[in-house]
Design an enzyme around this catalytic site. Structure first.
Site, PDB file in Angstrom:
ATOM      1  CG  HIS A 166      -2.052   0.907   1.217  1.00 53.70           C
ATOM      2  ND1 HIS A 166      -2.254   1.875   2.179  1.00 53.70           N
ATOM      3  CD2 HIS A 166      -3.083   1.042   0.346  1.00 53.70           C
ATOM      4  CE1 HIS A 166      -3.342   2.566   1.912  1.00 53.70           C
ATOM      5  NE2 HIS A 166      -3.877   2.088   0.800  1.00 53.70           N
ATOM      6  CE  LYS A 168      -1.623   5.345  -0.591  1.00 52.71           C
ATOM      7  NZ  LYS A 168      -1.828   4.044  -1.083  1.00 52.71           N
ATOM      8  CG  ASP A 173      17.922  13.757  -9.546  1.00 51.55           C
ATOM      9  OD1 ASP A 173      17.949  12.771 -10.302  1.00 51.55           O
ATOM     10  OD2 ASP A 173      17.879  14.926  -9.939  1.00 51.55           O
ATOM     11  CG  HIS A 410      -7.687   8.589   0.164  1.00 53.57           C
ATOM     12  ND1 HIS A 410      -6.358   8.522  -0.221  1.00 53.57           N
ATOM     13  CD2 HIS A 410      -8.170   7.335   0.036  1.00 53.57           C
ATOM     14  CE1 HIS A 410      -6.064   7.286  -0.581  1.00 53.57           C
ATOM     15  NE2 HIS A 410      -7.140   6.538  -0.433  1.00 53.57           N
ATOM     16  CE  LYS A 412      -4.336   6.554   2.800  1.00 49.90           C
ATOM     17  NZ  LYS A 412      -5.717   6.340   2.806  1.00 49.90           N
ATOM     18  CG  ASP A 417       1.510  15.758  23.149  1.00 56.88           C
ATOM     19  OD1 ASP A 417       0.319  15.700  23.498  1.00 56.88           O
ATOM     20  OD2 ASP A 417       2.419  15.092  23.684  1.00 56.88           O
TER      21      ASP A 417
END
Length: 518
Positions: A166, A168, A173, A410, A412, A417
């Site tokens: 999952h 991404k 470079d 969508h 996440k 704190d």
């Protein structure tokens, strides 16, 4: 009787499994991030933080900005591009993304593209054509067998093909990286009129990019990463490459009118302009890349030393004041409920933004959240659910849902704190924590933490419903959703904007023990 049926299912699994057998993935060449990229243009941007061992960051909360950033970095590439994604759609943004990778390869940049096989069904010819290009390598992660239907493999290889990559990452470079919640597809970049995801990425320069490149290499060289030539029957030759380039160019040309604002954004890229002017606006600070070991997908689920969650655990245990969770698929489970309850008991304010039943793109996951909703509220956890009818920008300069018929969360992320932020691919559910592999970054950058908190405080009532428990007659409890419809406050006593059939379906599924697969 149970032994009999077990034998039947086992025999069927062996029969079908043999048909679905994958070729041996041996003898493939290992490759790694390129060294000595400090003198590249992006390397000179990263150099600003090297002395203090810090990385520079900028949030990418607007979908268009997030796409433009990837394109701008690809155009800046001088030596390498490494792209790792769970989904890469066959749509406009998918074609534009690949077009930039191909152009980079044509000017001599080494391109490595690693894609999970979940979204590649029926696309072997295109994948093979990409792999036939000079300077362009493609590997498919945890592939399905090519000579048997996928549905049967979900049965015969359950527990194997159900565990997905999952992650991404987009690394250029070895000096710049984009990571966060977005796959490559129209709905992730404000280009789908039917669905707009409110998502969050971050672009980082410096040591964080080097760490991301190491994580990419671990997956690229893993036994589950199959070079295309080992897997597909389609030819990897110059003719296939030319056909793909022609098809992709025609696709972009035919749909260009509908995406004119995208081309305007690409021509006027803020990132390119800032790079050209030497005035890239970054916030610098300490950061730590956290990533699942790819062996997680082939080992016992109890080997938690391979899990990203072990690296995140200390940050949660150190909480003193507040925890803000953004998670589109929020399935806390019994253990998670008890942990959040313990946080509240010791004075930590816990707030969660997740999808409502109406806004989620995976309704079955709502079941694993709804079964714990009342208990979380009783414990003092504050719950917010996305309003699918958002029409105005959900952030003054980003998270823009304008023009879409359905808004869905969508992103996440966690804000800890008010000082640290996690941004990545990790949902707060068993599938992310135990089944799939994930990656993210913990930013010890108070400026970014405060920016996200300020957005929440300013806009949450306009983009989400506040869920609460209301005392009814005779001591009963009922859920209440408070939110806004346009300029008018609204109150619901059932799941907002849902039908009785949707609610009935969720109610029936709640009796099933399916949390581990959500």
């Amino acid at each position: 009787m149970s032994n009999y049926w077990g034998a039947v299912v086992g025999s069927l699994g062996l029969l079908l499994g043999g048909c679905a057998g994958l070729p041996e993935n041996t003898g493939r060449l290992e490759s790694y991030q390129l060294a000595d990229t400090e003198d590249t243009r992006l390397g000179r941007v990263s150099a600003a933080g090297l002395a203090a061992d810090v990385s520079g960051f900028q949030l990418l909360d607007s979908g268009i900005d997030a796409f433009v950033a990837r394109v701008a970095l690809a155009r800046e590439a001088e030596q390498s591009i490494d792209a790792q994604y769970y989904l890469l759609h066959d749509d406009m943004t998918g074609h534009l993304f690949l077009d930039e990778l191909v152009k980079a390869a044509e000017r001599g940049v080494r391109v490595r593209l690693l894609v999970d096989d979940m979204g590649l069904e029926g696309r072997d010819e295109s994948v093979a054509a990409l792999a036939a290009l000079t300077n362009f390598e493609v590997r498919i992660f945890n592939p399905f067998g090519r000579h048997l239907g996928r549905l049967s493999q979900f049965i015969t290889r359950f527990g194997s093909v159900t565990r997905r990559m999952h992650n991404k990452l987009f690394i250029v470079d070895g000096q710049a990286v984009v990571l966060g919640g977005r796959n490559i597809g129209n709905e992730y970049f404000e280009a789908d009129p039917a669905l707009a995801f409110g998502d969050l990425d971050v672009v980082g320069f410096g040591p964080i990019a080097t760490d991301a490149a190491r994580s990419f290499d671990a997956y690229w060289n893993h036994d589950l990463a199959y070079p295309v030539a080992r897997l597909v029957d389609s030819p990897l030759d110059a003719l296939a490459a030319r056909r793909f380039r022609h098809y992709s160019s025609e696709y972009i040309e035919q749909h260009a009118h509908d995406y004119a604002y995208y081309f305007d954004a690409l021509r006027n890229s803020w990132l390119t302009q800032q790079l050209n002017a030497g005035s890239l606006s970054l916030v610098w600070g300490q950061a730590r890349l956290v990533s699942d070991d790819p062996d997680k997908l082939v080992t016992d689920r109890r080997q938690t030393e391979l899990h990203l969650s072990r690296e995140l655990e200390p940050y949660f245990l150190e909480l003193e004041k507040s925890l803000l969770i953004f998670s589109p698929y929020f399935v806390p489970g019994r253990e998670g409920v008890e942990f959040l309850e313990a946080l509240v008991e010791r004075g930590v304010r816990v707030r969660v933004l997740t999808n409502s039943l109406a806004s989620t793109d995976v309704p079955v996951v709502h079941v694993g959240y709804a079964r714990y909703r009342r208990e979380l509220l009783r414990a003092g956890v504050e719950l917010y659910e996305m309003n699918r009818q958002v029409r105005a920008p959900a952030k003054r300069e980003g998270w823009n849902f304008t023009g879409s018929s359905k808004a869905s969360l969508h992103a996440k992320s966690f804000v800890l704190d008010g000082e640290k932020v996690f941004i990545g691919s990790l949902n707060m559910d068993p599938r992310s924590l135990v089944e799939n592999s994930e990656v993210g970054v913990v930013l010890e950058v108070p400026e970014i933490a405060q920016e996200m908190l300020e957005w929440f405080e300013h806009d949450i009532d306009r983009v989400a419903f506040r869920v609460s428990l209301e005392q009814g007659s005779f001591g009963s409890e009922r859920l209440r959703w408070d939110g806004w419809s346009g300029d008018q406050p609204v109150v619901f006593d059932v799941e907002p904007y849902t039908s009785v059939w949707q609610r009935l379906g969720v109610g029936l599924l709640r009796v099933l023990p399916i949390d581990s697969q959500l």
